[in-house]
Design a protein around this motif. Sequence first.
Motif, PDB file in Angstrom:
ATOM      1  N   TYR A  23      -1.233  70.182 -18.874  1.00 53.78           N
ATOM      2  CA  TYR A  23      -1.841  69.960 -20.188  1.00 53.78           C
ATOM      3  C   TYR A  23      -3.175  70.676 -20.307  1.00 53.78           C
ATOM      4  O   TYR A  23      -3.831  71.010 -19.297  1.00 53.78           O
ATOM      5  CB  TYR A  23      -2.005  68.472 -20.461  1.00 53.78           C
ATOM      6  CG  TYR A  23      -2.911  67.723 -19.512  1.00 53.78           C
ATOM      7  CD1 TYR A  23      -4.279  67.599 -19.737  1.00 53.78           C
ATOM      8  CD2 TYR A  23      -2.380  67.107 -18.373  1.00 53.78           C
ATOM      9  CE1 TYR A  23      -5.094  66.898 -18.866  1.00 53.78           C
ATOM     10  CE2 TYR A  23      -3.183  66.402 -17.496  1.00 53.78           C
ATOM     11  CZ  TYR A  23      -4.541  66.295 -17.751  1.00 53.78           C
ATOM     12  OH  TYR A  23      -5.347  65.595 -16.873  1.00 53.78           O
ATOM     13  N   SER A  24      -3.558  70.886 -21.550  1.00 54.98           N
ATOM     14  CA  SER A  24      -4.866  71.476 -21.835  1.00 54.98           C
ATOM     15  C   SER A  24      -5.914  70.370 -21.783  1.00 54.98           C
ATOM     16  O   SER A  24      -5.713  69.307 -22.384  1.00 54.98           O
ATOM     17  CB  SER A  24      -4.873  72.129 -23.218  1.00 54.98           C
ATOM     18  OG  SER A  24      -3.886  73.126 -23.311  1.00 54.98           O
ATOM     19  N   PRO A  25      -7.002  70.574 -21.070  1.00 58.39           N
ATOM     20  CA  PRO A  25      -8.011  69.512 -20.969  1.00 58.39           C
ATOM     21  C   PRO A  25      -8.660  69.224 -22.311  1.00 58.39           C
ATOM     22  O   PRO A  25      -8.786  70.109 -23.158  1.00 58.39           O
ATOM     23  CB  PRO A  25      -9.024  70.081 -19.968  1.00 58.39           C
ATOM     24  CG  PRO A  25      -8.848  71.560 -20.043  1.00 58.39           C
ATOM     25  CD  PRO A  25      -7.396  71.787 -20.337  1.00 58.39           C
ATOM     26  N   LEU A  26      -9.029  67.974 -22.479  1.00 60.27           N
ATOM     27  CA  LEU A  26      -9.737  67.583 -23.690  1.00 60.27           C
ATOM     28  C   LEU A  26     -11.190  68.035 -23.562  1.00 60.27           C
ATOM     29  O   LEU A  26     -11.856  67.725 -22.573  1.00 60.27           O
ATOM     30  CB  LEU A  26      -9.671  66.058 -23.838  1.00 60.27           C
ATOM     31  CG  LEU A  26     -10.078  65.454 -25.173  1.00 60.27           C
ATOM     32  CD1 LEU A  26      -9.136  65.908 -26.272  1.00 60.27           C
ATOM     33  CD2 LEU A  26     -10.063  63.929 -25.056  1.00 60.27           C
ATOM     34  N   PRO A  27     -11.708  68.788 -24.534  1.00 56.93           N
ATOM     35  CA  PRO A  27     -13.102  69.241 -24.418  1.00 56.93           C
ATOM     36  C   PRO A  27     -14.073  68.078 -24.585  1.00 56.93           C
ATOM     37  O   PRO A  27     -13.832  67.164 -25.366  1.00 56.93           O
ATOM     38  CB  PRO A  27     -13.235  70.241 -25.580  1.00 56.93           C
ATOM     39  CG  PRO A  27     -12.221  69.805 -26.580  1.00 56.93           C
ATOM     40  CD  PRO A  27     -11.062  69.267 -25.777  1.00 56.93           C
ATOM     41  N   GLY A  28     -15.134  68.103 -23.831  1.00 62.54           N
ATOM     42  CA  GLY A  28     -16.133  67.053 -23.931  1.00 62.54           C
ATOM     43  C   GLY A  28     -16.701  66.718 -22.565  1.00 62.54           C
ATOM     44  O   GLY A  28     -16.397  67.364 -21.562  1.00 62.54           O
ATOM     45  N   ARG A  29     -17.504  65.691 -22.517  1.00 67.09           N
ATOM     46  CA  ARG A  29     -18.115  65.238 -21.257  1.00 67.09           C
ATOM     47  C   ARG A  29     -17.928  63.743 -21.137  1.00 67.09           C
ATOM     48  O   ARG A  29     -17.957  63.001 -22.129  1.00 67.09           O
ATOM     49  CB  ARG A  29     -19.602  65.604 -21.220  1.00 67.09           C
ATOM     50  CG  ARG A  29     -20.366  65.168 -22.460  1.00 67.09           C
ATOM     51  CD  ARG A  29     -21.796  65.635 -22.404  1.00 67.09           C
ATOM     52  NE  ARG A  29     -22.516  65.288 -23.630  1.00 67.09           N
ATOM     53  CZ  ARG A  29     -23.819  65.393 -23.794  1.00 67.09           C
ATOM     54  NH1 ARG A  29     -24.569  65.856 -22.796  1.00 67.09           N
ATOM     55  NH2 ARG A  29     -24.383  65.052 -24.925  1.00 67.09           N
ATOM     56  N   SER A  30     -17.689  63.283 -19.919  1.00 65.39           N
ATOM     57  CA  SER A  30     -17.424  61.868 -19.712  1.00 65.39           C
ATOM     58  C   SER A  30     -18.693  61.054 -19.959  1.00 65.39           C
ATOM     59  O   SER A  30     -19.823  61.528 -19.742  1.00 65.39           O
ATOM     60  CB  SER A  30     -16.916  61.618 -18.292  1.00 65.39           C
ATOM     61  OG  SER A  30     -17.974  61.718 -17.358  1.00 65.39           O
ATOM     62  N   GLY A  51     -17.523  62.488 -31.623  1.00 67.04           N
ATOM     63  CA  GLY A  51     -16.611  61.360 -31.499  1.00 67.04           C
ATOM     64  C   GLY A  51     -16.239  61.105 -30.047  1.00 67.04           C
ATOM     65  O   GLY A  51     -16.836  61.663 -29.124  1.00 67.04           O
ATOM     66  N   PHE A  52     -15.211  60.272 -29.846  1.00 70.18           N
ATOM     67  CA  PHE A  52     -14.775  59.922 -28.496  1.00 70.18           C
ATOM     68  C   PHE A  52     -13.292  60.244 -28.321  1.00 70.18           C
ATOM     69  O   PHE A  52     -12.516  60.237 -29.281  1.00 70.18           O
ATOM     70  CB  PHE A  52     -14.993  58.431 -28.220  1.00 70.18           C
ATOM     71  CG  PHE A  52     -16.429  58.007 -28.267  1.00 70.18           C
ATOM     72  CD1 PHE A  52     -17.321  58.361 -27.271  1.00 70.18           C
ATOM     73  CD2 PHE A  52     -16.903  57.250 -29.334  1.00 70.18           C
ATOM     74  CE1 PHE A  52     -18.646  57.979 -27.316  1.00 70.18           C
ATOM     75  CE2 PHE A  52     -18.218  56.851 -29.397  1.00 70.18           C
ATOM     76  CZ  PHE A  52     -19.098  57.219 -28.383  1.00 70.18           C
ATOM     77  N   GLY A  53     -12.910  60.509 -27.080  1.00 70.69           N
ATOM     78  CA  GLY A  53     -11.518  60.719 -26.725  1.00 70.69           C
ATOM     79  C   GLY A  53     -11.225  60.037 -25.409  1.00 70.69           C
ATOM     80  O   GLY A  53     -12.142  59.600 -24.702  1.00 70.69           O
ATOM     81  N   LEU A  54      -9.949  59.947 -25.059  1.00 71.02           N
ATOM     82  CA  LEU A  54      -9.533  59.245 -23.853  1.00 71.02           C
ATOM     83  C   LEU A  54      -8.748  60.162 -22.923  1.00 71.02           C
ATOM     84  O   LEU A  54      -8.027  61.059 -23.377  1.00 71.02           O
ATOM     85  CB  LEU A  54      -8.651  58.052 -24.212  1.00 71.02           C
ATOM     86  CG  LEU A  54      -9.306  56.930 -25.021  1.00 71.02           C
ATOM     87  CD1 LEU A  54      -8.273  55.855 -25.360  1.00 71.02           C
ATOM     88  CD2 LEU A  54     -10.475  56.325 -24.279  1.00 71.02           C
ATOM     89  N   ILE A  55      -8.896  59.929 -21.623  1.00 69.67           N
ATOM     90  CA  ILE A  55      -8.118  60.625 -20.605  1.00 69.67           C
ATOM     91  C   ILE A  55      -7.615  59.592 -19.595  1.00 69.67           C
ATOM     92  O   ILE A  55      -8.051  58.437 -19.604  1.00 69.67           O
ATOM     93  CB  ILE A  55      -8.942  61.718 -19.882  1.00 69.67           C
ATOM     94  CG1 ILE A  55     -10.176  61.104 -19.191  1.00 69.67           C
ATOM     95  CG2 ILE A  55      -9.377  62.798 -20.862  1.00 69.67           C
ATOM     96  CD1 ILE A  55     -10.948  62.084 -18.319  1.00 69.67           C
TER      97      ILE A  55
END
Length: 206
Positions: free
Chosen positions: A92-99, A147-151
């Motif tokens: 999969y393509s990684p979700l852009p952002g920082r934890s 915004g926020f995303g989940l992994i």
Amino acid sequence: MRIVPANELQQWLEQGAVLEQDGRGPKVLRQPDGRLLKIFRPRRRLWFARLRPAAQRFASNAERLSGCQIAAPEISECLWLDRDQAVSACLYSPLPGRSLDQLYRQQRQEFDALLPALAEFIHDLHRRGIYFRSLHLGNILQLPDGGFGLIDFLDMRFKRGPLSSRLARRNLEHLRGYLRRNHIEDFPWQRLLQAYGQQLAADTKG
């Protein structure tokens, strides 16, 4: 699901940069094209893992999150690495952002300013009936748009309605347990709970 030939798997293992691993080997590798190879090795119930591979469950959860307008990685392919041992994988393509874990440790003031938005995000998950056992700072990303995303959401369940107050409290306790295990003792827990409670109160008024 495609069965990956041994030579193709060996190439991925040799060329990939290991991002996560445990005692059984690599768990996440970054490939030269930028995609991530996430490997799922079941510890028990091989029959169930063959019947419903972890890679497919992971991809299904990603699709359902996207359907809820919650950012998640885009899965390219689900694969069998070793069908007999029920070892599956996703590309999969990684979700852009920082934890948020990284943000908390490196830019504490900026993290603290995000607490109300984080509480709103967690409340929105619960309102949508999403129970995420691995809810913690390492699995929530701040996206470039703010915004926020989940992994890492394999152990996620989708309920038909909003989570009960009991399940919501239990889910918040998973986050608190993560803080304890990682010795994060100065986390503004009460502020987060207060902001979460304000979201509940707004729901009641609505």
